[in-house]
Design a protein around this motif. Structure first.
Motif, PDB file in Angstrom:
ATOM      1  N   UNK A  95       0.825  -1.210   0.000  1.00 29.26           N
ATOM      2  CA  UNK A  95       0.000   0.000   0.000  1.00 29.26           C
ATOM      3  C   UNK A  95       0.857   1.257   0.000  1.00 29.26           C
ATOM      4  N   UNK A  96       1.968   1.202   0.731  1.00 27.89           N
ATOM      5  CA  UNK A  96       2.874   2.343   0.792  1.00 27.89           C
ATOM      6  C   UNK A  96       3.450   2.651  -0.587  1.00 27.89           C
ATOM      7  N   UNK A  97       3.630   1.633  -1.400  1.00 25.01           N
ATOM      8  CA  UNK A  97       4.135   1.834  -2.759  1.00 25.01           C
ATOM      9  C   UNK A  97       3.003   2.144  -3.732  1.00 25.01           C
ATOM     10  N   UNK A  98       1.891   1.445  -3.624  1.00 23.31           N
ATOM     11  CA  UNK A  98       0.810   1.549  -4.614  1.00 23.31           C
ATOM     12  C   UNK A  98       0.055   2.866  -4.566  1.00 23.31           C
ATOM     13  N   UNK A  99      -0.267   3.337  -3.393  1.00 24.83           N
ATOM     14  CA  UNK A  99      -1.104   4.539  -3.282  1.00 24.83           C
ATOM     15  C   UNK A  99      -0.413   5.777  -3.873  1.00 24.83           C
ATOM     16  N   UNK A 100       0.849   6.084  -3.514  1.00 19.01           N
ATOM     17  CA  UNK A 100       1.488   7.241  -4.155  1.00 19.01           C
ATOM     18  C   UNK A 100       1.681   7.056  -5.662  1.00 19.01           C
ATOM     19  N   UNK A 101       1.932   5.810  -6.090  1.00 17.36           N
ATOM     20  CA  UNK A 101       2.117   5.564  -7.512  1.00 17.36           C
ATOM     21  C   UNK A 101       0.839   5.851  -8.284  1.00 17.36           C
ATOM     22  N   UNK A 102      -0.276   5.357  -7.809  1.00 18.09           N
ATOM     23  CA  UNK A 102      -1.556   5.583  -8.489  1.00 18.09           C
ATOM     24  C   UNK A 102      -1.902   7.069  -8.470  1.00 18.09           C
ATOM     25  N   UNK A 103      -1.675   7.718  -7.351  1.00 22.77           N
ATOM     26  CA  UNK A 103      -1.961   9.154  -7.219  1.00 22.77           C
ATOM     27  C   UNK A 103      -1.114   9.976  -8.197  1.00 22.77           C
ATOM     28  N   UNK A 104       0.206   9.718  -8.236  1.00 19.18           N
ATOM     29  CA  UNK A 104       1.069  10.489  -9.135  1.00 19.18           C
ATOM     30  C   UNK A 104       0.776  10.162 -10.594  1.00 19.18           C
ATOM     31  N   UNK A 105       0.425   8.911 -10.902  1.00 15.25           N
ATOM     32  CA  UNK A 105       0.043   8.547 -12.271  1.00 15.25           C
ATOM     33  C   UNK A 105      -1.187   9.338 -12.697  1.00 15.25           C
ATOM     34  N   UNK A 106      -2.184   9.392 -11.834  1.00 13.86           N
ATOM     35  CA  UNK A 106      -3.425  10.092 -12.153  1.00 13.86           C
ATOM     36  C   UNK A 106      -3.163  11.584 -12.369  1.00 13.86           C
ATOM     37  N   UNK A 107      -2.414  12.189 -11.466  1.00 10.65           N
ATOM     38  CA  UNK A 107      -2.132  13.626 -11.585  1.00 10.65           C
ATOM     39  C   UNK A 107      -1.374  13.910 -12.878  1.00 10.65           C
ATOM     40  N   UNK A 156      11.581   6.903   1.078  1.00 11.89           N
ATOM     41  CA  UNK A 156      12.150   6.349  -0.150  1.00 11.89           C
ATOM     42  C   UNK A 156      11.073   5.619  -0.958  1.00 11.89           C
ATOM     43  N   UNK A 157      10.236   4.819  -0.295  1.00 11.83           N
ATOM     44  CA  UNK A 157       9.135   4.135  -0.995  1.00 11.83           C
ATOM     45  C   UNK A 157       8.197   5.135  -1.668  1.00 11.83           C
ATOM     46  N   UNK A 158       7.852   6.189  -0.943  1.00 14.56           N
ATOM     47  CA  UNK A 158       6.922   7.187  -1.491  1.00 14.56           C
ATOM     48  C   UNK A 158       7.537   7.896  -2.694  1.00 14.56           C
ATOM     49  N   UNK A 159       8.811   8.281  -2.595  1.00 18.08           N
ATOM     50  CA  UNK A 159       9.468   8.959  -3.716  1.00 18.08           C
ATOM     51  C   UNK A 159       9.611   8.041  -4.928  1.00 18.08           C
ATOM     52  N   UNK A 160      10.059   6.804  -4.696  1.00 18.19           N
ATOM     53  CA  UNK A 160      10.215   5.864  -5.806  1.00 18.19           C
ATOM     54  C   UNK A 160       8.865   5.537  -6.451  1.00 18.19           C
ATOM     55  N   UNK A 161       7.860   5.321  -5.641  1.00 17.29           N
ATOM     56  CA  UNK A 161       6.556   4.972  -6.206  1.00 17.29           C
ATOM     57  C   UNK A 161       5.952   6.152  -6.953  1.00 17.29           C
ATOM     58  N   UNK A 162       6.181   7.373  -6.484  1.00 18.58           N
ATOM     59  CA  UNK A 162       5.693   8.547  -7.223  1.00 18.58           C
ATOM     60  C   UNK A 162       6.407   8.669  -8.566  1.00 18.58           C
ATOM     61  N   UNK A 163       7.695   8.405  -8.582  1.00 16.81           N
ATOM     62  CA  UNK A 163       8.442   8.436  -9.847  1.00 16.81           C
ATOM     63  C   UNK A 163       7.944   7.355 -10.806  1.00 16.81           C
TER      64      UNK A 163
END
Length: 160
Positions: free
Chosen positions: A73-85, A148-155
């Motif tokens: 979840x820590x990886x998926x949620x920021x990734x989906x959010x940054x993808x959408x934005x 680090x997880x949040x930054x990597x997943x956002x990228x």
């Protein structure tokens, strides 16, 4: 060409089945070059392909407790959010034609394919130059790992 695309799609399915979700990076050029899908649309389609194959294998891994739900979840949620934005807010703001270089128009599709080439080159370099010392590093504190997880997943979300 579409027939070749379907054959390659089957091969991507085999790769996904054998090695896991890394097949999105393989399906992207197949969608662009063989199925004639623009790069802007091929990225999300490749994620859908990987998502479906990942969901298919999810149950067995959950049953065997191979998945850390908190980290997922820590990886998926920021990734989906940054993808959408990026996909629905920032990408539409970019002009389709980025620049005119002599007789060639440089479009957003060219930029995306160049970005794909750069990411693939970095990944190949990192894979071939991975050393044991990278694996033996001591882990950072939990707060640093979370950031680090949040930054990597956002990228990852932006690149997707």
């Amino acid at each position: 060409m579409e027939v070749v695309g379907y054959i390659l799609g089957i091969l991507v399915g085999i790769v996904l089945g054998l090695f896991g979700a890394g097949g999105a990076i393989i399906s992207f050029p197949i969608l662009v070059y063989f199925m004639n899908i623009p790069p802007v649309e091929a990225g999300p389609y490749s994620l859908i392909i990987v998502g479906i194959s990942a969901i298919a294998g999810l149950y067995a891994h959950l049953k065997n407790k191979h998945i850390d739900i908190k980290v997922s979840l820590l990886f998926s949620i920021p990734m989906i959010f940054s993808f959408y934005i990026f996909k629905y807010w920032l990408l539409p703001l970019l002009p389709f034609t980025i620049s005119n270089f002599r007789t060639m128009n440089i479009t957003i599709n060219h930029v995306m394919l160049l970005l794909f080439l750069i990411v693939m080159s970095v990944l190949v370099y990192r894979m071939f130059n991975a050393s044991q010392s990278d694996k033996d590093e001591t882990p950072n504190s939990s707060a640093n790992n979370t950031l680090k997880y949040i930054l990597y997943s956002s990228l990852v979300g932006i690149l997707a």
